[in-house]
Design a protein around this motif. Structure first.
Motif, PDB file in Angstrom:
ATOM      1  N   GLU A 116       0.852  -1.190   0.000  1.00 29.37           N
ATOM      2  CA  GLU A 116       0.000   0.000   0.000  1.00 29.37           C
ATOM      3  C   GLU A 116       0.886   1.237   0.000  1.00 29.37           C
ATOM      4  O   GLU A 116       1.833   1.329   0.780  1.00 29.37           O
ATOM      5  N   TRP A 117       0.549   2.178  -0.865  1.00 27.72           N
ATOM      6  CA  TRP A 117       1.367   3.372  -1.038  1.00 27.72           C
ATOM      7  C   TRP A 117       0.498   4.618  -1.066  1.00 27.72           C
ATOM      8  O   TRP A 117      -0.634   4.589  -1.549  1.00 27.72           O
ATOM      9  N   ASP A 118       1.057   5.703  -0.561  1.00 32.17           N
ATOM     10  CA  ASP A 118       0.473   7.024  -0.749  1.00 32.17           C
ATOM     11  C   ASP A 118       1.408   7.727  -1.720  1.00 32.17           C
ATOM     12  O   ASP A 118       2.602   7.897  -1.428  1.00 32.17           O
ATOM     13  N   VAL A 119       0.896   8.092  -2.892  1.00 30.09           N
ATOM     14  CA  VAL A 119       1.693   8.742  -3.928  1.00 30.09           C
ATOM     15  C   VAL A 119       1.128  10.134  -4.140  1.00 30.09           C
ATOM     16  O   VAL A 119      -0.044  10.290  -4.502  1.00 30.09           O
ATOM     17  N   ALA A 120       1.972  11.146  -3.893  1.00 32.67           N
ATOM     18  CA  ALA A 120       1.532  12.528  -4.045  1.00 32.67           C
ATOM     19  C   ALA A 120       2.418  13.234  -5.067  1.00 32.67           C
ATOM     20  O   ALA A 120       3.650  13.264  -4.917  1.00 32.67           O
ATOM     21  N   LEU A 121       1.806  13.792  -6.100  1.00 36.10           N
ATOM     22  CA  LEU A 121       2.525  14.579  -7.104  1.00 36.10           C
ATOM     23  C   LEU A 121       2.818  15.946  -6.495  1.00 36.10           C
ATOM     24  O   LEU A 121       1.921  16.619  -5.978  1.00 36.10           O
ATOM     25  N   LEU A 122       4.073  16.353  -6.528  1.00 33.67           N
ATOM     26  CA  LEU A 122       4.471  17.603  -5.873  1.00 33.67           C
ATOM     27  C   LEU A 122       4.455  18.797  -6.814  1.00 33.67           C
ATOM     28  O   LEU A 122       4.439  19.936  -6.362  1.00 33.67           O
ATOM     29  N   GLN A 136      10.463  17.209 -15.710  1.00 31.95           N
ATOM     30  CA  GLN A 136      10.585  16.399 -14.500  1.00 31.95           C
ATOM     31  C   GLN A 136       9.317  16.531 -13.658  1.00 31.95           C
ATOM     32  O   GLN A 136       8.807  17.633 -13.467  1.00 31.95           O
ATOM     33  N   PHE A 137       8.832  15.397 -13.183  1.00 33.77           N
ATOM     34  CA  PHE A 137       7.710  15.359 -12.259  1.00 33.77           C
ATOM     35  C   PHE A 137       8.247  14.865 -10.919  1.00 33.77           C
ATOM     36  O   PHE A 137       8.974  13.864 -10.873  1.00 33.77           O
ATOM     37  N   ASP A 138       7.908  15.538  -9.859  1.00 37.17           N
ATOM     38  CA  ASP A 138       8.377  15.153  -8.528  1.00 37.17           C
ATOM     39  C   ASP A 138       7.228  14.547  -7.724  1.00 37.17           C
ATOM     40  O   ASP A 138       6.108  15.075  -7.731  1.00 37.17           O
ATOM     41  N   PHE A 139       7.542  13.455  -7.025  1.00 36.30           N
ATOM     42  CA  PHE A 139       6.549  12.750  -6.229  1.00 36.30           C
ATOM     43  C   PHE A 139       7.053  12.584  -4.807  1.00 36.30           C
ATOM     44  O   PHE A 139       8.259  12.497  -4.578  1.00 36.30           O
ATOM     45  N   ASN A 140       6.134  12.489  -3.892  1.00 36.33           N
ATOM     46  CA  ASN A 140       6.443  12.023  -2.541  1.00 36.33           C
ATOM     47  C   ASN A 140       5.757  10.663  -2.416  1.00 36.33           C
ATOM     48  O   ASN A 140       4.548  10.549  -2.605  1.00 36.33           O
ATOM     49  N   LEU A 141       6.545   9.623  -2.105  1.00 37.77           N
ATOM     50  CA  LEU A 141       6.031   8.266  -1.986  1.00 37.77           C
ATOM     51  C   LEU A 141       6.154   7.826  -0.545  1.00 37.77           C
ATOM     52  O   LEU A 141       7.229   7.901   0.041  1.00 37.77           O
ATOM     53  N   THR A 142       5.058   7.332   0.050  1.00 41.16           N
ATOM     54  CA  THR A 142       5.074   6.844   1.429  1.00 41.16           C
ATOM     55  C   THR A 142       4.583   5.410   1.448  1.00 41.16           C
ATOM     56  O   THR A 142       3.514   5.097   0.925  1.00 41.16           O
TER      57      THR A 142
END
Length: 185
Positions: A116-122, A136-142
């Protein structure tokens, strides 16, 4: 029942989901006897006893001499149990006849990993770019699962060309390193 695919290996159970176990009982005595089913958790690999909910559907059985019966229970592992850390559930049928007759069987189990992941486009989800430029696309992955894990992001491009523009755009897969539970990158 259920049984693992390979004897001696732990049975992987999904967390927060009931799993039905069938427990066989035989009265080895020469007269009628009543047995009560109990369960206990043995967890030498855990810092504390894993939270396991056991629902007994028919915890008491009366059997004649040399007869057999089946008891059923549902086992549900808490979502707080770390994945891939085995422990034992011991089921015991104990005679109420007062002569300390008991039969036990064990299930060697572990919480199955949940991916299970939380993926947020920054930054923006849509970017205007000219051919030959890099974007470039930046993500925060948890990692919201219950085990260290890695993630592969496979981009899918939707190109709206201008006029007769037929430039081929490409994007590479991105692989993370192993991210701990509740860890981010």
């Amino acid at each position: 029942e259920p049984l693992p695919a390979t004897q001696g290996e732990p049975l992987s159970l999904n967390v927060s989901e009931p799993h039905r176990f069938l427990l066989f009982l035989q009265n080895p005595g020469n007269g009628e006897d009543t047995f009560v089913l109990t369960a206990s958790i043995e967890s030498p690999n855990h810092a504390s006893t894993p939270e396991v909910d056991v629902t007994f559907y028919d915890p008491q059985k009366t059997l004649g001499a040399l007869s057999t019966g089946i008891g059923s229970v549902d086992v549900e592992l808490s979502e707080e149990i770390p994945a891939l850390l085995p422990f034992t559930i011991r089921f015991t049928w104990t005679s109420l006849g007062g002569d300390t007759v008991a039969q036990s069987t064990s299930a060697y189990v572990q919480a199955a990993p949940s991916h299970e992941w939380d993926v947020a486009l920054l930054n923006q989800s849509s970017i205007e770019a000219a051919p030959g430029t890099s974007v470039q696309f930046d993500f925060n992955l948890t990692n919201m699962g219950n085990a260290p894990d890695h993630l592969t992001i496979v981009p899918l491009l939707h190109i709206v060309g201008f006029g007769n523009d037929s430039v081929l755009w490409t994007a590479d897969e991105v692989n993370t390193s192993v991210i701990p539970v509740n860890g981010s990158t």
